[in-house]
Scaffold this motif. Structure first.
Motif, PDB file in Angstrom:
ATOM      1  N   LYS A  61      -4.177   1.670  -2.374  1.00  0.00           N
ATOM      2  CA  LYS A  61      -4.050   0.214  -2.187  1.00  0.00           C
ATOM      3  C   LYS A  61      -3.204  -0.428  -3.293  1.00  0.00           C
ATOM      4  O   LYS A  61      -3.328  -0.064  -4.463  1.00  0.00           O
ATOM      5  CB  LYS A  61      -5.431  -0.443  -2.204  1.00  0.00           C
ATOM      6  N   GLY A  62      -2.404  -1.409  -2.899  1.00  0.00           N
ATOM      7  CA  GLY A  62      -1.624  -2.160  -3.888  1.00  0.00           C
ATOM      8  C   GLY A  62      -2.511  -3.121  -4.660  1.00  0.00           C
ATOM      9  O   GLY A  62      -3.526  -3.584  -4.153  1.00  0.00           O
ATOM     10  N   GLN A  63      -2.104  -3.394  -5.897  1.00  0.00           N
ATOM     11  CA  GLN A  63      -2.878  -4.307  -6.750  1.00  0.00           C
ATOM     12  C   GLN A  63      -2.529  -5.763  -6.412  1.00  0.00           C
ATOM     13  O   GLN A  63      -1.385  -6.058  -6.046  1.00  0.00           O
ATOM     14  CB  GLN A  63      -2.548  -4.063  -8.224  1.00  0.00           C
ATOM     15  N   GLU A  84      -8.693   4.166  -2.799  1.00  0.00           N
ATOM     16  CA  GLU A  84      -8.449   3.026  -3.701  1.00  0.00           C
ATOM     17  C   GLU A  84      -7.061   3.120  -4.318  1.00  0.00           C
ATOM     18  O   GLU A  84      -6.371   2.124  -4.511  1.00  0.00           O
ATOM     19  CB  GLU A  84      -9.509   2.996  -4.814  1.00  0.00           C
ATOM     20  N   ASP A  85      -6.693   4.357  -4.628  1.00  0.00           N
ATOM     21  CA  ASP A  85      -5.412   4.575  -5.279  1.00  0.00           C
ATOM     22  C   ASP A  85      -4.241   4.157  -4.396  1.00  0.00           C
ATOM     23  O   ASP A  85      -3.176   3.786  -4.872  1.00  0.00           O
ATOM     24  CB  ASP A  85      -5.303   6.059  -5.623  1.00  0.00           C
ATOM     25  N   ASP A 129       5.306   5.502  -2.418  1.00  0.00           N
ATOM     26  CA  ASP A 129       4.510   4.447  -3.052  1.00  0.00           C
ATOM     27  C   ASP A 129       4.798   3.107  -2.380  1.00  0.00           C
ATOM     28  O   ASP A 129       5.904   2.887  -1.873  1.00  0.00           O
ATOM     29  CB  ASP A 129       4.874   4.320  -4.531  1.00  0.00           C
ATOM     30  N   ASN A 155       0.829  -1.208   0.000  1.00  0.00           N
ATOM     31  CA  ASN A 155       0.000   0.000   0.000  1.00  0.00           C
ATOM     32  C   ASN A 155       0.863   1.258   0.000  1.00  0.00           C
ATOM     33  O   ASN A 155       1.954   1.280   0.583  1.00  0.00           O
ATOM     34  CB  ASN A 155      -0.899   0.016   1.230  1.00  0.00           C
ATOM     35  N   GLY A 211       0.663   0.489  -4.385  1.00  0.00           N
ATOM     36  CA  GLY A 211      -0.271   1.605  -4.328  1.00  0.00           C
ATOM     37  C   GLY A 211       0.466   2.938  -4.349  1.00  0.00           C
ATOM     38  O   GLY A 211       1.645   3.011  -4.003  1.00  0.00           O
ATOM     39  N   HIS A 212      -0.228   3.957  -4.787  1.00  0.00           N
ATOM     40  CA  HIS A 212       0.401   5.286  -4.862  1.00  0.00           C
ATOM     41  C   HIS A 212       0.357   5.985  -3.506  1.00  0.00           C
ATOM     42  O   HIS A 212      -0.592   5.817  -2.752  1.00  0.00           O
ATOM     43  CB  HIS A 212      -0.316   6.157  -5.895  1.00  0.00           C
ATOM     44  N   ASN A 269       4.557  -2.320   2.336  1.00  0.00           N
ATOM     45  CA  ASN A 269       3.830  -1.057   2.341  1.00  0.00           C
ATOM     46  C   ASN A 269       4.822   0.093   2.406  1.00  0.00           C
ATOM     47  O   ASN A 269       5.948  -0.065   2.886  1.00  0.00           O
ATOM     48  CB  ASN A 269       2.905  -0.986   3.554  1.00  0.00           C
TER      49      ASN A 269
END
Ligand SMILES: Nc1nc2c(ncn2[C@@H]2O[C@H](COP(=O)(O)OP(=O)(O)OP(=O)(O)O)[C@@H](O)[C@H]2O)c(=O)[nH]1
Ligand SMILES: [Mg+2]
Length: 881
Positions: free
Chosen positions: A304-306, A301-302, A148, A112, A262-263, A200
């Motif tokens: 959060k990591g994919q 949402e941005d 990030d 994240n 995530g950003h 994270n």
């Protein structure tokens, strides 16, 4: 009946015998196994009742069971049922296949991003601020940019030659980081390999630190590397899509990509939120729009990591080998591999001894002539449909160039065995039948023993019987190959036409008979395979053989080795031609003719007169003997190289080092070219009258005189010295001889162009005047170079510059004086000898705006006399002098 006892009444379903029961009434309840509150003995009793009821369906069975008591019923029938139950609970262990596996791979999720509260930071003065302007006086500077999250780790398959099977992946154990397969079936049962998740964003660990530096924006997550053996094919489970193939050691294939991190986000402050929302609300109300509470979670949402990719993979191993050994079980494949190579496979007198391919390296002739043989598990008829060990092993032939069919010659019908295996191959993949192959008639010793037993005491009769049986088998095998090709044409089967064997070799793994011939035949097969289908992964094998493939090259060879070279060339070229013709002819090719085409020319060329008239053992061995005799090879020497093989080592063995000496360079030349080349070498003094190399050297006086007398150059300038005598040497190095009036400039140029000038030799014979001129010229050159360097290099101190320039001027003046003494003009060095011009150039180069320019013309004494304070302030450190 006491309170502790119950009477259970049963009415069992008579159709299925015992699946349903009633509890004291006629209403069916759950299955026996689902009755709650019953102990093990109760269940057994119920089972017993079920069994009784099944025997007498018309009766109603009642069983009295003491609740809570775990007593074993005396009757064995329930026991049987109990055994059955246990058996059902046993999960058979999955068969571990060494060359195929389905695994799950899961790449790591991205970490994240950092959420930095908007309140962190400080106000700094706004440099754009102007009184009366519209810029604020201070602006908000956040404490740091949010970091990030790290990307998740990839899952990568790595080709590792140290691994020889896929067995290590079954348990998911080892260093690969997999998890052990769960019991049961389905996806969960597969071993799973999961890469690490990305960390994270964390200012303390690097990612998410002060983000002015782009390099530390993201932390790195190590990929999970799964080692697999060379030849592993990777497919997607389910779709079967081919993802890749790992062949080269160290090759990597990323099979699952880690999720993006995530950003980092600067979260809006409560005030900003409230202001934004209230403004939006106000505007909406003004427009009469109904306001709905919406959570603006976009930035959340941005952050959060994919998730990482996750998929099922099928890994298949195709053994990477040059030759595949195929045949019925017990034919002696493993025994042959053991005899031909240093491999030590398990050998036993029962079928299917080999369950995993064994590899061995056949190095006939040593050096580059190496081939990897793969002994495969035995095939049986119907293998392509899954009989025996099935078709799975047939895929190992995919990466082989040639095949070795191993037949048990002592079997009742080896020809049918051969045909059956060929048909299995054709039905699995018709390409396999188009590959060059050799047939080994193994266990010849058993045949001989049987013949000896049959013929009684007569050895000759036994030998004759074996030879006649072998001939019969060879002819029949070739006939079977022709039949297969004819059937292919008749039924218009798919794929290329099956080819006949390149050679049928009787041999015995037990006694070692015929193994040399077998190795030679395998090399021929591999050579044919490479010619027919050049493999780009291999280095070009036969460039030298190609050069020797014509009679010209053979004629140009030294007499002592001509025969061997010619034989080698002929056998190589004829084999190649035969192979090319075979590839072109396809079905029409006559096996006997093609085989004699390979063997006979060598024998005929050697004058051995052993060109075999018929097919079979006699022919093959006669050709081999002929070749051996012709090449004057010792019995243990490697066989002549087949087409497509690097003959570097074997030509050395057969021809006493032909091609390895200095004459090798001339091997490619035609006789005319060779004569011209020799003449040129002789004229340059590189070889003597006998054709021996004399090496590169300066010729002596007599030779120089001879060259001069031959009108090569007139003696002028330094004509009487040895310098001129260097002309052949210079010629040899591509420079021209110094002509009349040519000065040192020319000589030096020639020497420069010619590689390594021998300065001492050149200077030795000079008289004083010439020596002085040479030195002056050298000085002048040096001075010019120094001046140019001084002008080009920026100087940091006035002292340094002045000193250098002073030196340059001194050298230039000396050079000019020396040059003035020199009567001959130096056209090549025209920029020398101009003191004033040089000085001006230096002043110009110093630059008009350079504060040091005024110092250029001053002498050292003048400079020293100057007061330090008078020095221009150019930033140079003062007081250096
Ligand atoms: N006399 C004699 N026996 C042989 C020869 N070659 C193999 N054998 C025997 O034949 C039996 C089978 O040999 P293997 O090499 O295991 O046969 P295979 O083809 O590898 O068998 P699978 O692995 O089951 O397919 C063994 O008992 C060997 O000793 C031979 O040339 N002469
Ligand atoms: Mg075997």
């Amino acid at each position: 009946m006491t309170a502790k006892q119950h009477v259970l009444g049963f009415k069992l379903n008579s159709a299925s015998g015992h699946s349903l029961g009633c509890f004291g009434s006629s209403r069916p309840v759950a299955a026996v196994g689902r009755l709650r509150g019953l102990g093990r003995s109760d269940t057994a009793a119920l089972g017993f009742a079920a069994a009784v009821q099944a025997q007498q369906p018309s009766r109603r069975t009642c069983v009295q069971v003491a609740a809570g008591r775990q007593e074993a019923p005396p009757d064995p029938a329930p026991k049987r049922i109990a055994v059955k139950q246990d058996a059902a609970a046993v999960v058979p262990e999955a068969h571990k296949v060494f060359d195929e596996i389905v695994i799950n791979v899961k790449a790591g999720a991205g970490g994240n991003g950092e959420v930095v509260p908007a309140g962190r930071g400080r106000y700094v003065p706004n440099h754009k601020y102007k009184p009366g302007g519209n810029q604020p006086k201070t602006i908000w500077l956040p404490a740091s940019e949010p970091g990030d999250g790290a990307d998740g780790g990839d899952v990568v398959l790595v080709c590792d030659p140290g691994v020889d099977s896929l067995l290590h992946l079954h348990a998911g154990s080892g260093g690969a980081g997999g998890k052990k397969a769960a019991a049961g079936k389905g996806d969960a049962a597969r071993p799973t390999f999961a890469a690490r998740d990305g960390s994270n964003a964390n200012p303390n660990t690097g990612s998410g630190g002060p983000k002015r530096n782009a390099d530390i924006k993201k932390a790195k997550t190590p990929a999970l590397e799964i080692p697999v053996p060379p030849g592993t094919v990777v497919k997607r489970k389910g779709t079967g899509a081919l993802l890749g193939e790992l062949l080269q050691p160290g090759q990597r294939l990323v099979v699952a990509r880690g999720g993006a991190g995530g950003h980092g986000v600067m979260a809006p402050s409560r005030e900003q939120n409230r202001a934004r929302v209230s403004r939006a609300e106000r505007e909406a109300r003004n427009k009469g729009v109904e306001v709905v509470e919406v959570d603006d979670a976009g930035w959340r949402e941005d952050v959060k990591g994919q998730p990482g990719q996750q998929l099922g993979l099928t890994l298949l191993l195709r053994v990477v080998a040059d030759v595949g050994l195929v045949g019925f079980p017990n034919a002696g494949k493993s025994s042959l591999l053991k005899s031909l190579t240093r491999a030590s496979p398990t050998i036993a007198p029962y079928p299917f001894t080999t369950l995993m391919p064994n590899l061995g390296v056949l190095s006939a002739g040593g050096g580059a002539n190496k081939a990897v043989l793969a002994d495969l598990p035995g095939l049986i008829e119907g293998a392509h449909k899954g009989r025996g060990l099935g078709r799975n092993f047939l895929r190992h032939l995919r990466r082989t160039s040639a095949l070795l069919h191993v037949l048990d010659a002592s079997a009742p019908d080896p020809v049918t065995d051969y045909y059956a295996v060929r048909e299995e191959l054709r039905m699995y993949n018709p390409d396999y039948c188009a590959r060059p192959h050799v047939v080994a008639l193994n266990k010849m010793d058993l045949l001989a023993a049987a013949a000896a037993a049959g013929a009684g005491a007569s050895e000759e009769a036994a030998a004759a019987a074996v030879v006649s049986r072998m001939k019969e088998l060879v002819t029949a095998i070739r006939g079977a190959a022709q039949t297969q090709a004819a059937e292919h044409a008749e039924h218009s089967y798919e794929g290329p036409v099956p080819v006949p064997p390149i050679s049928v070799v009787p041999c015995s793994a037990a006694t070692g008979e015929g193994l040399k011939e077998l190795a030679a035949a395998l090399q021929r097969a591999l050579g044919a395979a490479r010619v027919a289908e050049p493999d780009v992964l291999r280095s070009a094998p036969d460039t030298l053989a190609e050069a020797r493939g014509n009679t010209t090259a053979a004629a140009a060879a030294p007499p002592a080795t001509t025969t061997a070279a010619a034989v080698s060339a002929l056998s190589a070229s004829s084999a190649r031609k035969a192979a090319a013709a075979a590839a072109a002819e396809g079905a029409e090719r006559q096996p006997v003719a093609s085989t004699s085409g390979r063997g006979a020319p060598a024998a005929v060329a050697a004058g051995a007169g052993a060109a075999a008239a018929g097919a079979g053992v006699a022919m093959a061995s006669a050709a081999a003997v002929g070749r051996r005799k012709a090449a004057a090879m010792t019995p243990g020497a490697p066989p002549p190289p087949p087409a497509g093989w690097d003959d570097g080592s074997s030509s050395g063995g057969g021809g006493g080092g032909w091609g390895a000496d200095a004459n090798d360079a001339a091997a490619d030349l035609s006789p005319e070219e060779l004569a011209a080349f020799n003449e040129r070498c002789r004229s340059l003094g590189l070889i003597d009258e006998k054709g021996n190399f004399t090496g590169v050297r300066l010729p002596d006086d007599e030779e120089a005189a001879a060259v001069v007398a031959a009108g090569g150059s007139s003696a002028a300038g330094f004509a009487e010295d040895d310098l001129n005598a260097a002309s052949p040497w210079l010629d040899a190095h591509g420079a021209h001889s110094p002509g009349a009036g040519a000065g040192m400039g020319d000589t030096m140029d020639a020497a420069d162009g010619g590689g390594e000038p021998d300065w001492m030799a050149e200077l030795e014979g000079l008289d004083e005047q010439a020596m002085a001129a040479v030195l002056a010229e050298l000085e002048a050159e040096e001075a010019a170079e120094a001046a140019a360097a001084a002008a080009a290099a920026p100087l940091t101190s006035a002292t340094g510059r002045t000193h250098q320039q002073q030196q340059a001027r001194t050298r230039t003046a000396a050079a000019a004086t020396a040059a003035a003494n020199n009567t001959e003009g130096d056209e090549g060095e025209g920029d020398d000898g101009d003191e004033d011009g040089d000085g001006e150039a230096l002043v110009k180069m110093a630059g008009a705006d350079d504060p040091d320019a005024a110092l250029v013309g001053l002498s050292l004494e003048q400079l020293l006399a100057m007061e330090k304070d008078d020095w221009p302030d150019n930033g140079a450190p003062k007081g250096l002098l």
